[in-house]
Design a protein around this motif. Structure first.
Motif, PDB file in Angstrom:
ATOM      1  N   ASN A 196      11.120  75.650  13.900  1.00 56.23           N
ATOM      2  CA  ASN A 196      11.508  76.756  14.977  1.00 56.23           C
ATOM      3  C   ASN A 196      12.913  76.029  15.661  1.00 56.23           C
ATOM      4  N   TRP A 197      13.178  74.970  15.409  1.00 60.84           N
ATOM      5  CA  TRP A 197      14.505  74.318  15.872  1.00 60.84           C
ATOM      6  C   TRP A 197      15.552  75.226  15.211  1.00 60.84           C
ATOM      7  N   ASP A 198      15.558  75.187  13.814  1.00 57.11           N
ATOM      8  CA  ASP A 198      16.539  75.748  13.127  1.00 57.11           C
ATOM      9  C   ASP A 198      16.820  77.310  13.641  1.00 57.11           C
ATOM     10  N   PHE A 199      15.613  77.954  13.826  1.00 51.94           N
ATOM     11  CA  PHE A 199      15.484  79.754  14.113  1.00 51.94           C
ATOM     12  C   PHE A 199      16.136  79.755  15.317  1.00 51.94           C
ATOM     13  N   ASN A 200      15.809  78.923  16.290  1.00 58.89           N
ATOM     14  CA  ASN A 200      16.206  79.327  17.868  1.00 58.89           C
ATOM     15  C   ASN A 200      17.648  79.111  17.958  1.00 58.89           C
ATOM     16  N   VAL A 201      18.120  77.905  17.121  1.00 64.59           N
ATOM     17  CA  VAL A 201      19.578  77.443  17.410  1.00 64.59           C
ATOM     18  C   VAL A 201      20.295  78.808  16.567  1.00 64.59           C
ATOM     19  N   ALA A 202      19.906  79.207  15.590  1.00 65.20           N
ATOM     20  CA  ALA A 202      20.413  80.584  14.898  1.00 65.20           C
ATOM     21  C   ALA A 202      20.499  81.377  15.680  1.00 65.20           C
ATOM     22  N   GLY A 203      19.688  81.706  16.345  1.00 65.68           N
ATOM     23  CA  GLY A 203      19.670  82.784  17.504  1.00 65.68           C
ATOM     24  C   GLY A 203      20.555  82.655  18.607  1.00 65.68           C
ATOM     25  N   TYR A 216      16.926  75.511  23.594  1.00 64.13           N
ATOM     26  CA  TYR A 216      17.324  76.656  22.827  1.00 64.13           C
ATOM     27  C   TYR A 216      15.864  77.388  22.791  1.00 64.13           C
ATOM     28  N   LEU A 217      15.841  78.526  23.280  1.00 65.87           N
ATOM     29  CA  LEU A 217      14.311  79.353  23.743  1.00 65.87           C
ATOM     30  C   LEU A 217      14.258  80.185  22.591  1.00 65.87           C
ATOM     31  N   ALA A 218      12.989  80.436  22.339  1.00 58.90           N
ATOM     32  CA  ALA A 218      12.514  81.459  21.082  1.00 58.90           C
ATOM     33  C   ALA A 218      12.899  82.902  21.833  1.00 58.90           C
ATOM     34  N   ASP A 259      22.655  76.517   6.739  1.00 54.43           N
ATOM     35  CA  ASP A 259      21.258  75.427   6.804  1.00 54.43           C
ATOM     36  C   ASP A 259      20.047  75.890   7.748  1.00 54.43           C
ATOM     37  N   LEU A 260      20.642  76.472   8.827  1.00 52.24           N
ATOM     38  CA  LEU A 260      19.876  76.846   9.771  1.00 52.24           C
ATOM     39  C   LEU A 260      18.964  78.100   9.327  1.00 52.24           C
ATOM     40  N   LEU A 261      19.819  78.911   8.856  1.00 55.23           N
ATOM     41  CA  LEU A 261      19.202  80.194   8.416  1.00 55.23           C
ATOM     42  C   LEU A 261      18.242  80.237   7.137  1.00 55.23           C
ATOM     43  N   THR A 262      18.341  79.268   6.411  1.00 52.03           N
ATOM     44  CA  THR A 262      17.548  78.771   5.091  1.00 52.03           C
ATOM     45  C   THR A 262      16.416  77.698   5.473  1.00 52.03           C
ATOM     46  N   ALA A 263      16.279  77.307   6.640  1.00 58.29           N
ATOM     47  CA  ALA A 263      15.369  76.435   7.125  1.00 58.29           C
ATOM     48  C   ALA A 263      15.532  74.955   6.463  1.00 58.29           C
ATOM     49  N   ARG A 264      16.928  74.566   6.234  1.00 62.23           N
ATOM     50  CA  ARG A 264      17.339  73.481   5.527  1.00 62.23           C
ATOM     51  C   ARG A 264      18.087  72.564   6.324  1.00 62.23           C
ATOM     52  N   SER A 265      17.906  72.676   7.316  1.00 62.15           N
ATOM     53  CA  SER A 265      18.881  71.919   8.420  1.00 62.15           C
ATOM     54  C   SER A 265      19.008  70.266   8.355  1.00 62.15           C
ATOM     55  N   GLY A 266      17.590  69.946   8.009  1.00 62.13           N
ATOM     56  CA  GLY A 266      17.391  68.503   8.235  1.00 62.13           C
ATOM     57  C   GLY A 266      17.267  68.023   9.611  1.00 62.13           C
ATOM     58  N   VAL A 267      17.414  69.031  10.686  1.00 66.14           N
ATOM     59  CA  VAL A 267      17.520  68.283  11.924  1.00 66.14           C
ATOM     60  C   VAL A 267      15.691  68.599  12.433  1.00 66.14           C
ATOM     61  N   TYR A 268      15.210  67.738  12.780  1.00 72.33           N
ATOM     62  CA  TYR A 268      13.778  67.456  13.294  1.00 72.33           C
ATOM     63  C   TYR A 268      13.512  67.395  14.648  1.00 72.33           C
ATOM     64  N   HIS A 269      14.544  67.840  15.528  1.00 75.17           N
ATOM     65  CA  HIS A 269      14.569  67.816  17.030  1.00 75.17           C
ATOM     66  C   HIS A 269      13.312  68.745  17.210  1.00 75.17           C
ATOM     67  N   ALA A 270      12.666  68.595  18.429  1.00 72.00           N
ATOM     68  CA  ALA A 270      11.599  69.186  18.700  1.00 72.00           C
ATOM     69  C   ALA A 270      11.991  70.678  19.196  1.00 72.00           C
ATOM     70  N   ALA A 271      11.245  71.636  18.821  1.00 72.33           N
ATOM     71  CA  ALA A 271      11.704  72.945  19.140  1.00 72.33           C
ATOM     72  C   ALA A 271      10.843  73.145  20.524  1.00 72.33           C
ATOM     73  N   SER A 272      11.681  74.338  21.291  1.00 75.48           N
ATOM     74  CA  SER A 272      11.070  74.722  22.625  1.00 75.48           C
ATOM     75  C   SER A 272       9.622  75.202  22.444  1.00 75.48           C
ATOM     76  N   ASN A 273       9.344  76.109  21.138  1.00 83.71           N
ATOM     77  CA  ASN A 273       8.180  76.521  21.110  1.00 83.71           C
ATOM     78  C   ASN A 273       7.379  75.907  19.907  1.00 83.71           C
ATOM     79  N   GLU A 274       6.084  76.407  19.821  1.00 84.26           N
ATOM     80  CA  GLU A 274       5.156  75.546  18.708  1.00 84.26           C
ATOM     81  C   GLU A 274       5.202  76.931  17.908  1.00 84.26           C
ATOM     82  N   GLY A 275       4.355  76.594  16.777  1.00 81.10           N
ATOM     83  CA  GLY A 275       4.175  77.625  15.694  1.00 81.10           C
ATOM     84  C   GLY A 275       4.962  77.312  14.257  1.00 81.10           C
TER      85      GLY A 275
END
Length: 357
Positions: free
Chosen positions: A175-182, A226-228, A137-153
């Motif tokens: 970005n939350w998905d992508f940063n957590v995936a990292g 979770y940083l970018a 879900d994280l890698l496909t941007a379908r997590s449903g987690v809409y917690h704020a990310a550490s970075n904008e964009g």
């Protein structure tokens, strides 16, 4: 008996011919310490005058600082300072997708694992429903987690209210998905993303300008812990990344990324038309595993099976398998420059038009 002998000779020659054809199909050109340049562009159907005009278009209409176009392993076209390293923005996400491949294939990473099982928490906590999101879900941007990310964009301004969407149900560029995936990749492998790029890509691909000491994470840890994982590449090294993908994860005799993973990650998971219906579409792209996919009705002609990494301010890596082409396009934001996606897509159209019909 003589007829049987002739038949046996014929079959052996046929088998040899098929074997030769098979091996020659893998006889691709790869760069060593530097790229070769194509000296006869007309050989592959390109119009030299049109390519020269394309350079004028870049100068007059874009803010690109570096462009490299690779045709069948050689430089077809280049512009600007292609060795200068700079921030590649969200192209980092597609590179993360590539890094996951060998670990998914080996079983070290199971994409069905939930973030709850991985003990993922964040500032202010996550909802029980959100914790059911998987690595896939994280890698496909379908997590449903809409917690704020550490970075904008990202597209978080379009996000539904937290808890309203189940994991896997809704696509949102987040970005939350992508940063957590990292973060998960680093935890599961015991190496930083930069160490993985260094060993998996920079060394075997002989990247010319990679500097591991230049890489750094950024973000506001009061919003999310979770940083970018930002990345600094040169344009000509971006082209090597794209060429690895074009060759289905193989570099010379080494299968660096599983071919099945390349195919899986560059196939549509979230279709363009569905994103339009849900109000989350980005231009005419569908979405795969951290790659933007040319999707119907735009996946025709030169764009059939095409996909891109894209980043803010004008960073792009595009693979056009139909033309055996890779495009690396860089706009160095440190100079206060940026190139819109609109202008980049026009550049691609003009590039393709430079090919003789």
């Amino acid at each position: 008996m003589q007829r049987l002998l002739l038949l046996a000779i014929f079959i052996s020659h046929l088998a040899f011919g098929q074997q030769e054809k098979s091996s020659s199909s893998d006889n691709y050109i790869y760069p060593d310490s530097s790229w070769q340049s194509e000296t006869n562009v007309a050989k592959n159907g390109w119009n030299n005058e049109s390519l020269n005009k394309l350079k004028l278009y870049i100068i007059d209409s874009t803010n690109a600082t570096g462009v490299v176009v690779i045709q069948s392993g050689k430089i077809l076209f280049d512009y600007g300072d292609t060795k200068e390293t700079s921030y590649i923005a969200s192209c980092r996400k597609s590179i993360l997708s590539m890094l996951y491949g060998p670990f998914v294939e080996s079983g070290e990473i199971d994409l069905s694992t939930t973030i709850e099982r991985l003990h993922i928490e964040d500032v202010g906590g996550l909802l029980p429903e959100e914790k059911k999101a998987t690595i896939k879900d994280l890698l496909t941007a379908r997590s449903g987690v809409y917690h704020a990310a550490s970075n904008e964009g990202d597209a978080s301004a379009m996000a539904p209210k937290r808890g309203r969407v189940k994991p896997g149900e809704f696509w949102l560029y987040n970005n939350w998905d992508f940063n957590v995936a990292g973060y998960i990749l680093e935890q599961r492998t015991g190496k930083t993303i930069y160490q993985l790029i260094d060993s998996m890509f920079a060394k075997p691909l002989k990247m010319q300008d990679w500097n591991i000491n230049e890489q750094r994470k950024t973000g506001d840890s009061t919003r999310s812990k979770y940083l970018a994982y930002h990345i600094w590449f040169s344009t000509r090294d971006m082209a090597r990344i794209g060429y690895l993908m074009l060759r289905n994860g193989k570099w010379k005799d080494e299968q660096i990324i599983p071919a099945d993973w390349v195919k899986r990650t560059t196939s549509v998971v979230s279709p363009y038309r569905k994103a339009v219906e849900e109000g989350t579409a980005y231009y005419h792209f569908g979405y795969g595993y951290l790659w933007w996919i040319w999707d119907g009705p735009y996946n025709k002609g030169a764009y059939q099976n095409a996909y891109s990494a894209t980043g803010a301010y004008g960073q792009f890596i595009t693979v056009l398998p139909k033309l055996d082409l890779v495009i690396a396009f860089k706009t160095k934001y440190d100079y206060g420059r940026q190139t819109s996606t609109d202008l980049y897509l026009k550049f691609l159209d003009k590039l393709i038009a430079a090919r003789e019909k």
